[in-house]
Enzyme design. Structure first.
Site, PDB file in Angstrom:
ATOM      1  N   LYS A 283       5.327   6.392   7.019  1.00 29.25           N
ATOM      2  CA  LYS A 283       5.198   7.581   6.172  1.00 29.25           C
ATOM      3  C   LYS A 283       4.359   7.314   4.928  1.00 29.25           C
ATOM      4  CE  LYS A 283       9.456   8.609   5.285  1.00 29.25           C
ATOM      5  NZ  LYS A 283      10.049   7.330   5.682  1.00 29.25           N
TER       6      LYS A 283
ATOM      7  N   ARG B  69      16.902  13.325   2.265  1.00 24.58           N
ATOM      8  CA  ARG B  69      17.349  12.434   3.344  1.00 24.58           C
ATOM      9  C   ARG B  69      18.613  12.945   4.024  1.00 24.58           C
ATOM     10  NH1 ARG B  69      16.197   6.091   2.017  1.00 24.58           N
ATOM     11  NH2 ARG B  69      14.128   6.331   1.125  1.00 24.58           N
TER      12      ARG B  69
ATOM     13  N   ARG C  11       7.510  -8.710   9.540  1.00 24.03           N
ATOM     14  CA  ARG C  11       6.796  -8.775   8.260  1.00 24.03           C
ATOM     15  C   ARG C  11       7.207 -10.010   7.456  1.00 24.03           C
ATOM     16  NH1 ARG C  11       7.157  -2.560   6.107  1.00 24.03           N
ATOM     17  NH2 ARG C  11       9.316  -3.219   5.695  1.00 24.03           N
TER      18      ARG C  11
ATOM     19  N   ARG D 181      11.794 -10.531   3.714  1.00 23.57           N
ATOM     20  CA  ARG D 181      12.679  -9.858   2.778  1.00 23.57           C
ATOM     21  C   ARG D 181      13.981  -9.489   3.467  1.00 23.57           C
ATOM     22  NH1 ARG D 181       9.256  -4.976   0.416  1.00 23.57           N
ATOM     23  NH2 ARG D 181       9.360  -4.476   2.640  1.00 23.57           N
TER      24      ARG D 181
ATOM     25  N   ARG E  92      19.777   0.479   9.017  1.00 20.49           N
ATOM     26  CA  ARG E  92      19.046   1.569   8.366  1.00 20.49           C
ATOM     27  C   ARG E  92      18.667   2.653   9.374  1.00 20.49           C
ATOM     28  NH1 ARG E  92      14.204  -1.041   5.171  1.00 20.49           N
ATOM     29  NH2 ARG E  92      13.932   1.094   4.430  1.00 20.49           N
TER      30      ARG E  92
END
Length: 210
Positions: free
Chosen positions: A13, A88, A123, A156, A167
């Site tokens: 997004k 949200r 990542r 992370r 999530r």
């Protein structure tokens, strides 16, 4: 033009918001960026938000709604804006309606969960200079070592597979119902996220004109 971007964490997004921002000369408003700024400044709201973010949970409505309302009141939002990360939940959408904000389009970027887990868990970031890498798409020359400064590459906490899955679960339970909420008013458009960012952008711009 007043827009809302929907999509699971890792759906891309932010990248699309930037493109739209530049094309229409309107600000992209990300609750994530606002909260991170509060974290950086060590504010009470930032510290409160941090405890939720570290666990992959949504920041409470009373915190988010207040900062959004202040942001939308600024002069640069007079000609439109892009909301990325808000609303949200259904109560947040209802709060936005209660503010008298008239949304023109809601675009949902659809990416399969397994692809999102692959994207995010791969990542890595240099703990020294902040350079970004990906174990599939942008590998460093030497494993776990930054090409730019030689610093150690770390994952992370919020990119750990179990955190990403948590999530996604929260997204499906609390945010995905917004698609039905906005579909009822005819404002929802759906875009299938593509491997190439430019392809997703093309579909996104077409959806805004539909």
């Amino acid at each position: 033009m007043k827009l809302i971007l929907l999509g699971a964490p890792g759906a891309g997004k932010g990248t699309q918001a930037e493109v739209i921002c530049n094309k229409f000369s309107i600000p992209a408003i990300s609750t994530g960026n606002i909260i991170r700024e509060a974290l950086k400044n060590g504010t009470e709201m930032g510290l409160k938000a941090k405890s939720y973010m570290d666990e992959g949970k949504l920041v409470p409505d009373d915190v988010v709604i207040g900062i959004i309302q202040e942001r939308l009141a600024k002069d640069d939002c007079k000609n439109g804006f892009i909301l990325d990360g808000f609303p949200r939940t259904i109560p947040q959408a209802e709060a936005l309606d209660a503010m008298g904000v008239e949304i023109d389009r809601v675009v949902s970027i659809e990416v399969p969960d397994e692809k999102i887990v692959e994207r995010m868990s791969g990542r890595r970031v240099c703990e020294k200079c902040g350079a970004s890498y990906h174990m599939l798409y942008k590998k460093p020359a030497k494993e776990d070592v930054c090409d730019a400064c030689g610093g150690a590459l770390i994952r992370r906490k919020d990119d750990a597979p179990e955190t990403v899955q948590d999530r996604l679960k929260v997204y499906h339970e609390q945010t995905e119902p917004l698609k039905d909420y906005y579909a009822k008013s005819g404002k929802l458009r759906t875009v299938e996220g593509q491997e190439e960012v430019a392809d997703t952008t093309r579909l996104m711009l077409a959806a805004l004109e539909a």
